[in-house]
Design a protein around this motif. Structure first.
Motif, PDB file in Angstrom:
ATOM      1  N   TRP A 282       0.846  -1.189   0.000  1.00 59.02           N
ATOM      2  CA  TRP A 282       0.000   0.000   0.000  1.00 59.02           C
ATOM      3  C   TRP A 282       0.889   1.248   0.000  1.00 59.02           C
ATOM      4  N   PRO A 283       0.613   2.217  -0.867  1.00 55.27           N
ATOM      5  CA  PRO A 283       1.477   3.407  -0.911  1.00 55.27           C
ATOM      6  C   PRO A 283       1.421   4.202   0.384  1.00 55.27           C
ATOM      7  N   PRO A 284       2.565   4.570   0.929  1.00 57.25           N
ATOM      8  CA  PRO A 284       2.580   5.380   2.148  1.00 57.25           C
ATOM      9  C   PRO A 284       2.158   6.807   1.850  1.00 57.25           C
ATOM     10  N   GLY A 285       1.871   7.522   2.894  1.00 56.28           N
ATOM     11  CA  GLY A 285       1.477   8.910   2.709  1.00 56.28           C
ATOM     12  C   GLY A 285       0.082   9.152   3.251  1.00 56.28           C
ATOM     13  N   GLY A 286      -0.138  10.341   3.759  1.00 56.22           N
ATOM     14  CA  GLY A 286      -1.427  10.671   4.335  1.00 56.22           C
ATOM     15  C   GLY A 286      -1.519  10.194   5.766  1.00 56.22           C
ATOM     16  N   PRO A 287      -2.462  10.743   6.518  1.00 58.86           N
ATOM     17  CA  PRO A 287      -2.613  10.355   7.923  1.00 58.86           C
ATOM     18  C   PRO A 287      -3.069   8.915   8.058  1.00 58.86           C
ATOM     19  N   ALA A 288      -2.490   8.214   9.010  1.00 59.56           N
ATOM     20  CA  ALA A 288      -2.860   6.819   9.260  1.00 59.56           C
ATOM     21  C   ALA A 288      -2.497   6.466  10.698  1.00 59.56           C
ATOM     22  N   PRO A 289      -3.281   5.609  11.345  1.00 60.84           N
ATOM     23  CA  PRO A 289      -2.949   5.150  12.700  1.00 60.84           C
ATOM     24  C   PRO A 289      -1.591   4.443  12.718  1.00 60.84           C
ATOM     25  N   THR A 290      -0.962   4.418  13.864  1.00 65.67           N
ATOM     26  CA  THR A 290       0.348   3.775  13.992  1.00 65.67           C
ATOM     27  C   THR A 290       0.294   2.320  13.545  1.00 65.67           C
ATOM     28  N   LEU A 291      -0.756   1.610  13.910  1.00 70.08           N
ATOM     29  CA  LEU A 291      -0.905   0.212  13.497  1.00 70.08           C
ATOM     30  C   LEU A 291      -0.853   0.097  11.981  1.00 70.08           C
ATOM     31  N   VAL A 292      -1.594   0.941  11.305  1.00 70.36           N
ATOM     32  CA  VAL A 292      -1.642   0.905   9.841  1.00 70.36           C
ATOM     33  C   VAL A 292      -0.285   1.268   9.251  1.00 70.36           C
ATOM     34  N   GLN A 293       0.389   2.256   9.818  1.00 63.12           N
ATOM     35  CA  GLN A 293       1.711   2.633   9.336  1.00 63.12           C
ATOM     36  C   GLN A 293       2.684   1.467   9.442  1.00 63.12           C
ATOM     37  N   GLU A 294       2.616   0.727  10.544  1.00 66.87           N
ATOM     38  CA  GLU A 294       3.497  -0.425  10.715  1.00 66.87           C
ATOM     39  C   GLU A 294       3.173  -1.520   9.692  1.00 66.87           C
ATOM     40  N   MET A 295       1.909  -1.719   9.415  1.00 64.31           N
ATOM     41  CA  MET A 295       1.515  -2.701   8.412  1.00 64.31           C
ATOM     42  C   MET A 295       1.989  -2.295   7.026  1.00 64.31           C
TER      43      MET A 295
END
Length: 245
Positions: A68-81
Motif C-alpha cells: 500500500w502506498p505510504p502517505g497521508g494520515p494513518a494510525p500507527t498500526l496501519v503505518q506499521e503494516m
C-alpha cells in the motif's frame, strides 16, 4: 472457517498469568507477569477500531495483495503494516495479526515486565529468560517436533508463522509452515507470507530461503514442507522429541 487452536494446550512455563482475549476475528492468547485481561481487551478494541476506521476511508486496503502506498494520515498500526508490507512485497493485511500482537504486547509492557502475545501463530514476546517456540506444521511429520529457541537479550522479539495448509490465512503456496524471527512482529508476519507464497513442495525450499534472506529485518527463518525442513539465519532450531512428549 476458523480451526480450533489446540496447540495452545501445549504451552508450558511457570510464573506468568495466562488469559485469552477475543474481539471479532482477533483471538489472542496472552501470558504476562500478571493478569491484565481488561487492559488487553481495551488495547485490542482500540487497535481494531483504528484499523476499521482506516479501512472505511480506504476500502482497497483490505483486499490489495500489493504494498500500500505510504502517505497521508494513518494510525500507527496501519503505518506499521504498510512499512512491513513494503519490505516484504505483499499486501498490508498480511501483517495485521503480527502488528496487532505487537501493539497489544507493547501496551502490556507498560505495566508488565514479561509479556507473550500469540495471535494465530504470530507471537510477540519479551521474557526474562530464553523461550522455545514449537513449530506447528499441520500434517507434516515434523509438526511440534522442532522449535525455535528465542533469547531476545531482554528486548522484544517476534516469531511469526504462516502456512498454506493450516488455518484461514491467504497463501499462494503449500508450505506446512514458514516461521520467521525478527525484531518486528509486523515484518515477521508479512515476510512469512511472502516466503510461503513461493513454497509449494520441498523442491522450493531453497527458493523460499533465498526470498526471505532478501527481506531487510528478517533475522532467521524455518520452512517446513512435508517431511523436509530448511532454515537460515541467526536462530537456534531445537528438537522437541515426539508429539506426545
Amino acid at each position: 472457517m476458523f480451526e480450533p487452536r489446540t496447540y495452545r494446550s501445549r504451552v508450558t512455563g511457570q510464573g506468568l498469568a495466562s488469559f485469552q482475549v477475543v474481539v471479532g476475528e482477533t483471538d489472542l492468547m496472552v501470558r504476562a507477569s500478571r493478569d491484565e485481561r481488561a487492559l488487553a481487551l481495551r488495547l485490542v478494541r482500540a487497535e481494531r477500531g483504528c484499523l476499521e476506521a482506516y479501512i472505511r476511508e480506504h476500502p482497497g486496503f483490505l483486499h490489495t495483495l500489493a504494498p500500500w502506498p505510504p502517505g497521508g494520515p494513518a494510525p500507527t498500526l496501519v503505518q506499521e503494516m504498510i512499512a512491513a508490507a513494503a519490505a516484504a512485497g505483499v499486501g498490508p493485511m498480511a501483517a495485521v495479526a503480527g502488528a496487532i500482537a505487537a501493539r497489544v504486547g507493547r501496551g502490556l509492557l507498560e505495566c508488565c515486565e514479561e509479556v507473550i502475545v500469540e495471535n494465530g501463530g504470530d507471537i510477540f514476546l519479551k521474557t526474562a529468560s530464553p523461550a522455545t517456540v514449537a513449530l506447528y506444521a499441520g500434517a507434516s511429520p515434523l509438526s511440534l517436533r522442532i522449535g525455535v529457541a528465542v533469547d531476545g537479550g531482554g528486548q522484544p522479539m517476534a516469531v511469526c508463522t504462516s502456512s498454506g495448509t493450516v488455518g484461514h490465512s491467504l497463501s499462494f503456496g503449500r508450505a506446512d509452515a514458514v516461521c520467521v524471527v525478527s525484531r518486528s512482529c509486523a515484518l515477521a508476519d508479512a515476510a512469512a507470507t511472502a516466503v510461503g507464497n513461493l513454497v509449494r513442495t520441498a523442491k522450493d525450499l531453497r527458493r523460499g530461503i533465498a526470498r526471505g534472506r532478501r527481506i531487510p529485518g528478517v533475522d532467521g527463518m524455518v520452512i517446513v514442507a512435508g517431511g523436509e525442513v530448511a532454515f537460515w539465519g541467526d536462530i537456534d532450531v531445537v528438537s522437541l522429541g515426539s508429539k506426545k512428549g
